[in-house]
Design a protein around this motif. Structure first.
Motif, PDB file in Angstrom:
ATOM      1  N   LEU A   1       0.824  -1.211   0.000  1.00  0.00           N
ATOM      2  CA  LEU A   1       0.000   0.000   0.000  1.00  0.00           C
ATOM      3  C   LEU A   1       0.857   1.259   0.000  1.00  0.00           C
ATOM      4  O   LEU A   1       0.351   2.365   0.183  1.00  0.00           O
ATOM      5  N   GLY A   2       2.164   1.068  -0.198  1.00  0.00           N
ATOM      6  CA  GLY A   2       3.024   2.231  -0.425  1.00  0.00           C
ATOM      7  C   GLY A   2       3.569   2.921   0.815  1.00  0.00           C
ATOM      8  O   GLY A   2       4.129   4.010   0.726  1.00  0.00           O
ATOM      9  N   TYR A   3       3.438   2.308   1.966  1.00  0.00           N
ATOM     10  CA  TYR A   3       3.997   2.905   3.182  1.00  0.00           C
ATOM     11  C   TYR A   3       5.416   2.394   3.435  1.00  0.00           C
ATOM     12  O   TYR A   3       5.805   1.326   2.957  1.00  0.00           O
ATOM     13  N   SER A   4       6.184   3.179   4.221  1.00  0.00           N
ATOM     14  CA  SER A   4       7.536   2.770   4.579  1.00  0.00           C
ATOM     15  C   SER A   4       7.584   2.309   6.033  1.00  0.00           C
ATOM     16  O   SER A   4       6.805   2.778   6.861  1.00  0.00           O
ATOM     17  N   ILE A   5       8.531   1.412   6.315  1.00  0.00           N
ATOM     18  CA  ILE A   5       8.784   0.936   7.681  1.00  0.00           C
ATOM     19  C   ILE A   5      10.206   1.330   8.048  1.00  0.00           C
ATOM     20  O   ILE A   5      11.124   0.989   7.303  1.00  0.00           O
ATOM     21  N   PRO A   6      10.485   2.053   9.118  1.00  0.00           N
ATOM     22  CA  PRO A   6       9.529   2.506  10.128  1.00  0.00           C
ATOM     23  C   PRO A   6       9.077   3.955   9.927  1.00  0.00           C
ATOM     24  O   PRO A   6       8.420   4.488  10.812  1.00  0.00           O
ATOM     25  N   GLU A   7       9.443   4.563   8.783  1.00  0.00           N
ATOM     26  CA  GLU A   7       9.140   5.987   8.591  1.00  0.00           C
ATOM     27  C   GLU A   7       7.647   6.270   8.769  1.00  0.00           C
ATOM     28  O   GLU A   7       7.269   7.185   9.507  1.00  0.00           O
ATOM     29  N   ASP A   8       6.777   5.525   8.094  1.00  0.00           N
ATOM     30  CA  ASP A   8       5.336   5.751   8.200  1.00  0.00           C
ATOM     31  C   ASP A   8       4.703   4.913   9.318  1.00  0.00           C
ATOM     32  O   ASP A   8       3.801   5.360  10.011  1.00  0.00           O
ATOM     33  N   ILE A   9       5.144   3.681   9.412  1.00  0.00           N
ATOM     34  CA  ILE A   9       4.540   2.749  10.370  1.00  0.00           C
ATOM     35  C   ILE A   9       5.650   1.991  11.099  1.00  0.00           C
ATOM     36  O   ILE A   9       6.533   1.401  10.462  1.00  0.00           O
ATOM     37  N   SER A  10       5.623   2.014  12.423  1.00  0.00           N
ATOM     38  CA  SER A  10       6.553   1.203  13.215  1.00  0.00           C
ATOM     39  C   SER A  10       5.963  -0.188  13.431  1.00  0.00           C
ATOM     40  O   SER A  10       4.745  -0.347  13.485  1.00  0.00           O
ATOM     41  N   ILE A  11       6.847  -1.161  13.553  1.00  0.00           N
ATOM     42  CA  ILE A  11       6.420  -2.560  13.687  1.00  0.00           C
ATOM     43  C   ILE A  11       7.127  -3.194  14.880  1.00  0.00           C
ATOM     44  O   ILE A  11       8.345  -3.083  15.011  1.00  0.00           O
ATOM     45  N   LEU A  12       6.344  -3.892  15.728  1.00  0.00           N
ATOM     46  CA  LEU A  12       6.937  -4.690  16.805  1.00  0.00           C
ATOM     47  C   LEU A  12       6.396  -6.109  16.697  1.00  0.00           C
ATOM     48  O   LEU A  12       5.188  -6.304  16.533  1.00  0.00           O
ATOM     49  N   GLY A  13       7.286  -7.090  16.755  1.00  0.00           N
ATOM     50  CA  GLY A  13       6.868  -8.489  16.677  1.00  0.00           C
ATOM     51  C   GLY A  13       6.926  -9.160  18.040  1.00  0.00           C
ATOM     52  O   GLY A  13       7.086  -8.508  19.064  1.00  0.00           O
ATOM     53  N   PHE A  14       6.796 -10.485  18.020  1.00  0.00           N
ATOM     54  CA  PHE A  14       6.879 -11.267  19.260  1.00  0.00           C
ATOM     55  C   PHE A  14       7.409 -12.639  18.879  1.00  0.00           C
ATOM     56  O   PHE A  14       6.812 -13.301  18.022  1.00  0.00           O
ATOM     57  N   ASP A  15       8.509 -13.071  19.452  1.00  0.00           N
ATOM     58  CA  ASP A  15       9.101 -14.415  19.294  1.00  0.00           C
ATOM     59  C   ASP A  15      10.590 -14.362  18.972  1.00  0.00           C
ATOM     60  O   ASP A  15      11.367 -15.151  19.478  1.00  0.00           O
ATOM     61  N   ASP A  16      10.984 -13.465  18.053  1.00  0.00           N
ATOM     62  CA  ASP A  16      12.320 -13.486  17.472  1.00  0.00           C
ATOM     63  C   ASP A  16      12.575 -14.800  16.733  1.00  0.00           C
ATOM     64  O   ASP A  16      13.428 -15.603  17.120  1.00  0.00           O
ATOM     65  N   ASP A  17      11.820 -15.004  15.681  1.00  0.00           N
ATOM     66  CA  ASP A  17      12.015 -16.176  14.819  1.00  0.00           C
ATOM     67  C   ASP A  17      13.365 -16.088  14.108  1.00  0.00           C
ATOM     68  O   ASP A  17      13.980 -15.025  14.041  1.00  0.00           O
ATOM     69  N   SER A  18      13.792 -17.217  13.552  1.00  0.00           N
ATOM     70  CA  SER A  18      15.130 -17.273  12.959  1.00  0.00           C
ATOM     71  C   SER A  18      15.280 -16.310  11.776  1.00  0.00           C
ATOM     72  O   SER A  18      16.362 -15.798  11.512  1.00  0.00           O
ATOM     73  N   TYR A  19      14.194 -16.030  11.049  1.00  0.00           N
ATOM     74  CA  TYR A  19      14.307 -15.143   9.888  1.00  0.00           C
ATOM     75  C   TYR A  19      14.185 -13.670  10.256  1.00  0.00           C
ATOM     76  O   TYR A  19      14.451 -12.800   9.423  1.00  0.00           O
ATOM     77  N   SER A  20      13.772 -13.377  11.495  1.00  0.00           N
ATOM     78  CA  SER A  20      13.358 -11.999  11.814  1.00  0.00           C
ATOM     79  C   SER A  20      14.464 -10.977  11.623  1.00  0.00           C
ATOM     80  O   SER A  20      14.220  -9.849  11.219  1.00  0.00           O
TER      81      SER A  20
END
Lengths: 329, 329
Positions: free
Chosen positions: B254-273
């Motif tokens: 949808l054309g947004y940037s991370i983290p400029e437009d939207i910040s992201i927090l996950g949970f787990d710390d998977d091997s690919y993260s």
């Protein structure tokens, strides 16, 4: 080992009550439960008659590891199919067994398995040879075995990789990076050989970089190459999707676009691959199907139905076209 | 079941040779091998004396599934630790057992397990209750059990999620999307409750979207929300990393940037993260360590050493700061 009747007599508690404790029903007083559990332990009671009668065929599944997205998905396919036929199964990782090949056999014997499905891509597993020669029916998944001493199920790694590099060629790519997997895994060797054979035949340039089937095995080689060389290629063919995910990060970090600057082809079609940005074009291998057919083969061997001849079954792979390969013709 | 001696007498082949066949050695003629295998089958020979003597303690590991990055990694931790102590183990998925709780017990009995480690996050598993009440020592991983009827090892899901939303708050985020996991998984409920409690206390706006712990459970809710609403938030907190990966794709599409437009927090710390672009900031849960401690607990229970009191052990989580959360203060 005492029978339930003997234990019942010894501790003055009915067999029905002991049975309720064994099966975990809750209509037993705490005191009685404790008494029964103590007696069961004391008399080394282990196998209820009822269990013995109901006992299903049991298949042991041997995998190198449970991480990643390969052997766990194959195992699920195996278990799904076995369950459908009323077979029980369990999974054991070989990495934990420290290569004590005799112990594996003894373990499987002592767990009274009726059949074994071994998943491995390495050729140097001597204990696999021992299993194959043992008294238990064996089916192998994902194993290179030219002499076919055992029923084998897998994909044609050579043809699949050949199809992959040909796909890139047909989209106009004449200068390709190939990131190989672990050197001691036969599928990795075959994929590399296919790419090299194609490059010779069609006179295109292929540069091989060492990888390891893990995320970092894609990230570091690509990053290092792009830092030390011009971008003298138009596409990267990764030996698996995990490496493609890692490599895509390296490409973005160095300011390139996918697929505008660099096209990407993976191998496997992992569960996350369609959720990458852009969605990954890759070669799908039918892991669940591989598991199912392995289960069907071991059932045939255990029941003695079906052909006596050992078979090598190859399943088709296919290119899943998404958005990471650009047509540059 | 006949003994090796009886079989040897019956078919006129030495015990040593039969033993070589059982153990898969190759210094036996094909004819002899066939004869021995046939006899072993005929006489239902199953457990070599040598195996019986060497038999290790055996632990059954019960997991809901082997996909994803959770139970397979915990299982590896368990197996590593058990192997170090000379214990054998195997893994069984519950999904294959069709909720036949009695059968699980019978299976474990019939495989003569000395202990069971159950991994589950669902509260509705009645068969788990049965196992806990049975005669076999049990340790539970990742299970909510307020009354502590069984040794339990896990993380504090409530505190971990609270720490997560607080981290976003401290970076200036006052309007947050929270993507929850499966509704029937207790860890999912606790994480959601923590975020809601924090939002009430600190008077910030939190919008809850339904997810399912899978890649698409992140992709579709975020995509739909952004298509139907203004971007009226500054950060998204995903209940696990798989959903974060899926959600990131929706954001990019949808054309947004991370983290400029939207910040992201996950949970787990998977091997690919750490190989995502940008590398994912997330809350790490120590799965390998959870497995190791579960193994240590079951060893204590099996050997009768250690405390008789049932324990609930919580392991710490930590925020792994990478590049997906922007400080907007």
């Amino acid at each position: 080992m005492a029978t339930l009747r003997e234990i019942s007599k010894k501790i003055g508690i009915s067999i029905a009550t002991i049975s309720r404790v064994i099966n975990g029903y809750d209509n037993v007083s705490d005191e009685t439960r404790k008494k029964v559990l103590k007696a069961l332990k004391e008399f080394h009671y282990q196998l209820p008659q009822v269990a013995k009668k109901r006992l299903h065929y049991l298949v042991g599944i041997l995998v190198p590891d449970l991480r990643g997205n390969h052997y766990n998905i194959i195992s699920e396919g195996i278990e799904e199919e076995l369950t459908k036929h009323g077979y029980d199964s369990f999974v054991t990782s070989t990495y934990q067994l420290l290569n004590k090949e005799i112990e594996i056999l003894e373990q499987f014997f002592s767990r009274r398995v009726d059949g074994i499905i071994i998943c491995t891509t390495r050729n140097d597993d001597e204990h696999i040879e021992r299993l194959i020669r043992s008294a238990i029916p064996v089916v192998a998944v994902d194993r290179m075995d030219s002499s076919i001493k055992v029923d084998t199920i897998g994909i044609d790694n050579y043809q699949s990789a050949y199809m992959g590099v040909k796909y890139l060629y047909n989209k106009g790519h004449r200068n390709i990076l190939f990131i190989q997997g672990n050197k001691d895994v036969y599928s990795s060797k075959l994929r590399k050989k296919a790419v090299l054979d194609f490059s010779k035949k069609f006179k295109i340039k292929v540069t091989i970089l060492k990888g390891n089937f893990e995320f970092e095995g894609g990230y570091f080689p690509v990053k290092k190459y792009l830092e030390n060389n011009d971008k003298d290629f138009t596409a990267i063919f990764f030996s698996n999707d995990q490496m493609a995910l890692g490599g895509m990060k390296a490409i973005y970090e160095l300011g390139y676009s996918i697929p505008e600057d660099i096209s990407i082809l993976g191998f496997d079609d992992d569960s996350y691959s369609k959720y990458l940005f852009p969605p990954l074009t890759t070669i799908k291998q039918p892991r669940n199907e591989m598991g199912k057919i392995a289960a069907q083969l071991i059932i045939e061997r255990i029941t003695g139905k079906g052909s006596k001849v050992k078979r090598k079954i190859l399943l088709p792979t296919e290119i899943i076209e998404r958005c990471t390969v650009k047509n540059i013709l």
